[in-house]
Design an enzyme around this catalytic site. Structure first.
Site, PDB file in Angstrom:
ATOM      1  N   HIS A   1       0.883  -1.067  -0.037  1.00  0.00           N
ATOM      2  CA  HIS A   1       0.091   0.005   0.186  1.00  0.00           C
ATOM      3  C   HIS A   1       0.859   1.444   0.003  1.00  0.00           C
ATOM      4  CE1 HIS A   1      -3.634   2.331   1.282  1.00  0.00           C
ATOM      5  NE2 HIS A   1      -2.758   3.028   1.881  1.00  0.00           N
ATOM      6  N   GLU A   2       1.825   1.336   0.760  1.00  0.00           N
ATOM      7  CA  GLU A   2       2.742   2.552   0.872  1.00  0.00           C
ATOM      8  C   GLU A   2       3.653   2.622  -0.273  1.00  0.00           C
ATOM      9  OE1 GLU A   2       1.985   4.840   2.970  1.00  0.00           O
ATOM     10  OE2 GLU A   2       0.596   3.665   4.358  1.00  0.00           O
TER      11      GLU A   2
ATOM     12  N   HIS B   1       1.447   4.186  -2.910  1.00  0.00           N
ATOM     13  CA  HIS B   1       1.504   5.816  -2.816  1.00  0.00           C
ATOM     14  C   HIS B   1       2.899   6.444  -3.270  1.00  0.00           C
ATOM     15  CE1 HIS B   1      -2.305   6.104  -0.648  1.00  0.00           C
ATOM     16  NE2 HIS B   1      -1.900   5.558   0.371  1.00  0.00           N
TER      17      HIS B   1
ATOM     18  N   HIS C   1      -5.841   6.543  -2.708  1.00  0.00           N
ATOM     19  CA  HIS C   1      -6.635   5.472  -2.090  1.00  0.00           C
ATOM     20  C   HIS C   1      -7.733   5.096  -3.147  1.00  0.00           C
ATOM     21  CE1 HIS C   1      -5.247   6.883   2.042  1.00  0.00           C
ATOM     22  NE2 HIS C   1      -4.800   5.800   1.833  1.00  0.00           N
ATOM     23  N   CYS C   2      -8.013   3.732  -3.044  1.00  0.00           N
ATOM     24  CA  CYS C   2      -8.991   3.383  -3.942  1.00  0.00           C
ATOM     25  C   CYS C   2     -10.379   2.988  -3.520  1.00  0.00           C
ATOM     26  CB  CYS C   2      -8.270   1.919  -4.702  1.00  0.00           C
ATOM     27  SG  CYS C   2      -9.455   1.314  -5.947  1.00  0.00           S
TER      28      CYS C   2
ATOM     29  N   CYS D   1      -9.217  -3.754  -2.916  1.00  0.00           N
ATOM     30  CA  CYS D   1      -7.836  -3.370  -3.542  1.00  0.00           C
ATOM     31  C   CYS D   1      -6.915  -3.060  -2.292  1.00  0.00           C
ATOM     32  CB  CYS D   1      -8.196  -2.261  -4.467  1.00  0.00           C
ATOM     33  SG  CYS D   1      -6.544  -1.395  -5.210  1.00  0.00           S
TER      34      CYS D   1
ATOM     35  N   CYS E   1      -6.266  -3.533  -7.609  1.00  0.00           N
ATOM     36  CA  CYS E   1      -7.491  -3.939  -8.459  1.00  0.00           C
ATOM     37  C   CYS E   1      -6.871  -3.542  -9.858  1.00  0.00           C
ATOM     38  CB  CYS E   1      -8.591  -3.031  -8.200  1.00  0.00           C
ATOM     39  SG  CYS E   1      -8.464  -1.252  -8.550  1.00  0.00           S
TER      40      CYS E   1
ATOM     41  N   CYS F   1      -6.137   0.157 -10.415  1.00  0.00           N
ATOM     42  CA  CYS F   1      -4.805   0.771 -10.000  1.00  0.00           C
ATOM     43  C   CYS F   1      -3.656   0.053 -10.668  1.00  0.00           C
ATOM     44  CB  CYS F   1      -4.689   0.321  -8.689  1.00  0.00           C
ATOM     45  SG  CYS F   1      -5.684   1.248  -7.613  1.00  0.00           S
TER      46      CYS F   1
HETATM   47 ZN   LIG Z   1      -2.830   5.245   2.326  1.00  0.00          ZN
HETATM   48 ZN   LIG Z   2      -7.435  -0.272  -6.686  1.00  0.00          ZN
END
Ligand SMILES: [Zn+2]
Ligand SMILES: [Zn+2]
Length: 183
Positions: free
Chosen positions: A130-131, A134, A140-141, A146, A165, A168
């Site tokens: 996740h990071e 970014h 954010h999704c 996701c 997903c 993304c």
């Molecule tokens: Zn985040």
């Molecule tokens: Zn996504």
């Protein structure tokens, strides 16, 4: 080719950093080379907020960027796995914080820990991906499955998958498939 350093900070076990470094590339739709460092760093007391018993995540990112200095030359990215709790102003805590300008992100393990080590590692991997998402420009999704969906608590982390997903994925492929971050 995107290159990423995974740096254990504080009481994160080196084998956890190695796990993240090994598993992370499998979940990216673009090629990413991940190097775990073989040493651990101690977070600075100056980034600690004694009244809250938490680290200031912005300060930790700046410190990590300074500490890794030369290793980040040429567009390389860094992810710190920090064995502590942290916050940013306005939030009680953060699971992680990415600073695309510094090219540094951190994940904080205090609230991801679990008696079940497999569950802990799965959470650590998801928040790490996740990071880094970014760092690579993703926001954010809204898709709850996701990996880029925002997690309010650890239950949210458990519910999402470690994968991006399709939308993304497409963003990453468009942005990076033919661009070299490290010459
Ligand atoms: Zn985040
Ligand atoms: Zn996504």
């Amino acid at each position: 080719m995107i290159e990423l350093i995974v740096q254990p900070v504080g009481r994160v076990r080196p084998e956890d950093a190695i796990y993240v470094a090994r598993e992370m590339p499998k979940h990216f739709p673009i090629s990413i080379r991940v190097y775990p460092t073989m040493w651990s760093l101690q977070p600075p007391a100056s980034a600690y907020e004694w009244s809250r018993m938490q680290y200031r995540a912005f300060d930790i990112n700046e410190w990590l960027s300074r500490s890794l200095g030369p290793l980040l030359k040429g567009g390389r990215l860094a992810l710190g796995l920090v064995g502590a709790d942290a916050f940013v102003s306005g939030l009680n805590f953060v699971f992680g914080l990415a600073d695309p300008e510094l090219r540094v992100a951190t994940v904080y393990t205090a609230r991801l820990e679990d008696n079940d080590n497999g569950r802990f590692l799965s959470r650590l991997l998801k928040e790490s991906i996740h990071e880094v998402g970014h760092l690579l420009g993703l926001e954010h999704c809204p898709n709850r499955a996701c990996v880029m969906s925002f997690s309010n608590d650890v239950e949210d982390v458990d519910l999402k998958s470690p994968d991006f997903c399709d939308s993304c994925k497409l963003k990453l492929i468009r942005a990076y498939s033919d661009k070299d971050l490290v010459p």
